[in-house]
Scaffold this motif. Structure first.
Motif: not given
Length: 186
Positions: A30-35, A37-43, A63-66
């Motif tokens: 598993t991986v979870f983050d707020d950005q 890595p491949s695009t820099g999109d912040a979500f 992704a929450p709210g998708l």
């Protein structure tokens, strides 16, 4: 070898339960983050991986709210887009059908695809179509010469119809019918 294929899920818990408990895959990473890595999109996102017997993985992102996916423009998209997982033999495909029945998961099949493969189809919690299949032809994915001839015939029929201003769909149906007729007289 396939490393992984990934899709969106709106419920990672239901997805994890399905792929571990129903499909028998191992939760392996598993991986979870707020950005991203491949695009820099912040979500924020949660990325989850399930390992298959051959070591390759299926993966999902939540992704929450998708918002929900848009409706498809033709039912063929919901039929053609799918993941096919290989079973050892017909008996294993039939055991999967029994297992799905026991777990109240509707499926279609078994279907014999003209002696090429034997399959059942069902949906995961994300409405992704899954197929459990086994080759009936031991050389099912080694018919290169025929594949090249078929691809050329299909593309030529489309180009010919387009050049003549004819309906491409009708031209392709005529090709299919002529091939079916040729097989039936052999």
């Amino acid at each position: 070898m396939l490393n992984h294929a990934a899709w969106v899920t709106h419920n990672v818990e239901a997805t994890a339960n399905f792929y571990t408990e129903i499909m028998g895959m191992d939760l392996v990473s598993t991986v979870f983050d707020d950005q991203i890595p491949s695009t820099g999109d912040a979500f924020a996102y949660f990325h989850i991986f399930f390992r298959m017997r051959d070591g390759s993985t299926l993966a999902f992102f939540e992704a929450p709210g998708l918002p929900a996916r848009s409706e498809v423009s033709h039912p063929a998209y919901d039929i053609f887009d799918h993941i096919a997982l290989q079973a050892e033999d017909r008996d294993e495909v039939d055991r999967w059908a029994k297992w799905l029945t026991e777990n109240d998961i509707p499926f279609v099949g078994p279907t014999d695809h003209s002696g090429l493969i034997y399959s059942i189809y069902f949906q995961d919690p994300n409405d992704i179509r899954l197929e459990i299949t086994t080759p009936l032809d031991p050389h099912w994915n080694n018919h290169r010469d025929k594949a090249e001839v078929d691809l050329k015939a299909w593309c030529d029929a489309k180009k010919d119809a387009d050049e003549k201003g004819e309906d491409v769909g009708e031209a392709l149906l005529a090709l299919i019918r002529s091939r079916r007729h040729a097989r039936s007289v052999l």
